[in-house]
Design a protein around this motif. Structure first.
Motif, PDB file in Angstrom:
ATOM      1  N   ARG A 151       0.856  -1.183   0.000  1.00  0.00           N
ATOM      2  CA  ARG A 151       0.000   0.000   0.000  1.00  0.00           C
ATOM      3  C   ARG A 151       0.893   1.233   0.000  1.00  0.00           C
ATOM      4  O   ARG A 151       2.110   1.129   0.199  1.00  0.00           O
ATOM      5  CB  ARG A 151      -0.911  -0.003   1.230  1.00  0.00           C
ATOM      6  N   VAL A 152       0.298   2.384  -0.218  1.00  0.00           N
ATOM      7  CA  VAL A 152       1.069   3.618  -0.210  1.00  0.00           C
ATOM      8  C   VAL A 152       1.130   4.161   1.217  1.00  0.00           C
ATOM      9  O   VAL A 152       0.311   3.807   2.069  1.00  0.00           O
ATOM     10  CB  VAL A 152       0.461   4.675  -1.161  1.00  0.00           C
ATOM     11  N   PRO A 153       2.097   5.042   1.527  1.00  0.00           N
ATOM     12  CA  PRO A 153       2.175   5.598   2.881  1.00  0.00           C
ATOM     13  C   PRO A 153       1.009   6.539   3.160  1.00  0.00           C
ATOM     14  O   PRO A 153       0.317   7.004   2.245  1.00  0.00           O
ATOM     15  CB  PRO A 153       3.510   6.362   2.868  1.00  0.00           C
ATOM     16  N   ASP A 154       0.803   6.810   4.432  1.00  0.00           N
ATOM     17  CA  ASP A 154      -0.224   7.776   4.821  1.00  0.00           C
ATOM     18  C   ASP A 154       0.245   9.195   4.491  1.00  0.00           C
ATOM     19  O   ASP A 154       1.420   9.430   4.232  1.00  0.00           O
ATOM     20  CB  ASP A 154      -0.504   7.667   6.325  1.00  0.00           C
ATOM     21  N   GLY A 155      -0.682  10.138   4.525  1.00  0.00           N
ATOM     22  CA  GLY A 155      -0.325  11.537   4.360  1.00  0.00           C
ATOM     23  C   GLY A 155      -0.383  12.018   2.920  1.00  0.00           C
ATOM     24  O   GLY A 155      -0.872  11.325   2.021  1.00  0.00           O
ATOM     25  N   VAL A 189       2.492 -13.193   8.683  1.00  0.00           N
ATOM     26  CA  VAL A 189       3.333 -12.293   7.904  1.00  0.00           C
ATOM     27  C   VAL A 189       4.686 -12.976   7.736  1.00  0.00           C
ATOM     28  O   VAL A 189       5.443 -13.123   8.700  1.00  0.00           O
ATOM     29  CB  VAL A 189       3.485 -10.926   8.579  1.00  0.00           C
ATOM     30  N   VAL A 190       4.964 -13.403   6.523  1.00  0.00           N
ATOM     31  CA  VAL A 190       6.227 -14.078   6.230  1.00  0.00           C
ATOM     32  C   VAL A 190       7.366 -13.077   6.278  1.00  0.00           C
ATOM     33  O   VAL A 190       8.433 -13.339   6.825  1.00  0.00           O
ATOM     34  CB  VAL A 190       6.156 -14.786   4.871  1.00  0.00           C
ATOM     35  N   GLU A 191       7.134 -11.914   5.701  1.00  0.00           N
ATOM     36  CA  GLU A 191       8.102 -10.820   5.781  1.00  0.00           C
ATOM     37  C   GLU A 191       7.429  -9.534   5.333  1.00  0.00           C
ATOM     38  O   GLU A 191       6.382  -9.547   4.673  1.00  0.00           O
ATOM     39  CB  GLU A 191       9.319 -11.085   4.911  1.00  0.00           C
ATOM     40  N   SER A 192       8.018  -8.417   5.726  1.00  0.00           N
ATOM     41  CA  SER A 192       7.587  -7.125   5.223  1.00  0.00           C
ATOM     42  C   SER A 192       8.759  -6.474   4.498  1.00  0.00           C
ATOM     43  O   SER A 192       9.914  -6.832   4.720  1.00  0.00           O
ATOM     44  CB  SER A 192       7.078  -6.228   6.352  1.00  0.00           C
ATOM     45  N   PHE A 193       8.448  -5.529   3.620  1.00  0.00           N
ATOM     46  CA  PHE A 193       9.485  -4.853   2.850  1.00  0.00           C
ATOM     47  C   PHE A 193       9.005  -3.434   2.546  1.00  0.00           C
ATOM     48  O   PHE A 193       7.872  -3.061   2.880  1.00  0.00           O
ATOM     49  CB  PHE A 193       9.815  -5.628   1.566  1.00  0.00           C
ATOM     50  N   ASP A 194       9.865  -2.638   1.940  1.00  0.00           N
ATOM     51  CA  ASP A 194       9.540  -1.237   1.631  1.00  0.00           C
ATOM     52  C   ASP A 194       9.045  -0.508   2.877  1.00  0.00           C
ATOM     53  O   ASP A 194       7.962   0.099   2.888  1.00  0.00           O
ATOM     54  CB  ASP A 194       8.490  -1.149   0.515  1.00  0.00           C
ATOM     55  N   ALA A 195       9.870  -0.576   3.927  1.00  0.00           N
ATOM     56  CA  ALA A 195       9.576   0.118   5.189  1.00  0.00           C
ATOM     57  C   ALA A 195       8.225  -0.281   5.768  1.00  0.00           C
ATOM     58  O   ALA A 195       7.533   0.531   6.401  1.00  0.00           O
ATOM     59  CB  ALA A 195       9.642   1.632   4.985  1.00  0.00           C
ATOM     60  N   GLY A 196       7.854  -1.529   5.578  1.00  0.00           N
ATOM     61  CA  GLY A 196       6.619  -2.032   6.154  1.00  0.00           C
ATOM     62  C   GLY A 196       5.391  -1.835   5.296  1.00  0.00           C
ATOM     63  O   GLY A 196       4.304  -2.312   5.663  1.00  0.00           O
TER      64      GLY A 196
END
Length: 206
Positions: A151-155, A189-196
């Protein structure tokens, strides 16, 4: 409304299907995380796997290797252009076959596959609930759904990106992980990437 979004998505991806150079770049950039997603499926030789929203077929070699010569990979995409590109890729990987179809109305019988894989696909689908209904219908009890998405970041930055992505790739920006957790009891959650913002998640199908 969802049908209008689906038709728009078909048109968007039919256009993008002509840009082979772009998709080869996307394949290279996302290959490592898709490899880890494919590994998280935990399939065995001879299993059947659904590649949901397969695009130009970048994940087909990974899934075909996982199930082996005696397995089956069924790839589905609603874009005619993408389905054609995926079919070209599938020709080099005999366990794989490509079907043009709607992920919310899959052309498969109940309990047809052992696992389902969706890479950068659910976030572009306008009716995720219908898609997950179909996943539960076609994946055998005890099977798995693995999703690679983000997803995209907030803000303000996120709002700008969402608008651009919606025009470019029909991006809907759902919180895919939250959607999975509402639907399935067992989500890892196997892993997260791109700063979560990106996630590889596995859901058990009962």
């Amino acid at each position: 409304m969802a049908e209008d979004a689906a038709r728009r998505g078909q048109a968007v991806y039919d256009r993008w299907a002509d840009y082979g150079v772009l998709y080869r770049a996307v394949d290279r950039a996302t290959r490592s995380v898709r490899e880890r997603g494919a590994a998280a499926l935990g399939v065995d030789a001879g299993d059947a796997v659904l590649d949901l929203g397969c695009g130009p077929g970048g994940s087909l070699p990974l899934l075909a290797d996982a199930v082996g010569a005696d397995g089956t990979v069924i790839a589905v995409d609603y874009s005619a252009g993408m389905a054609r590109r995926a079919a070209d890729r599938a020709a080099a990987h005999p366990p794989a076959a490509v079907v043009r179809g709607d992920a919310g109305r899959l052309p498969l019988r109940e309990d047809a596959v052992d696992a389902a894989f969706a890479s950068l696909a659910l976030s572009a689908m306008p009716a995720i609930g219908d898609v997950l209904d179909e996943v539960e219908r076609v994946v055998r009890p005890g099977g798995r759904l693995v999703v690679v998405d983000g997803r995209v970041p907030d803000g303000a930055l996120g709002s700008a990106l969402e608008g651009a992505y919606r025009r470019l790739v029909n991006f809907r920006n759902p919180d895919v992980l939250a959607v999975l957790r509402r639907r399935f009891d067992a989500v890892t959650v196997v892993e997260s990437f791109d700063a979560g913002l990106g996630v590889v998640a596995r859901a058990g199908v009962e």
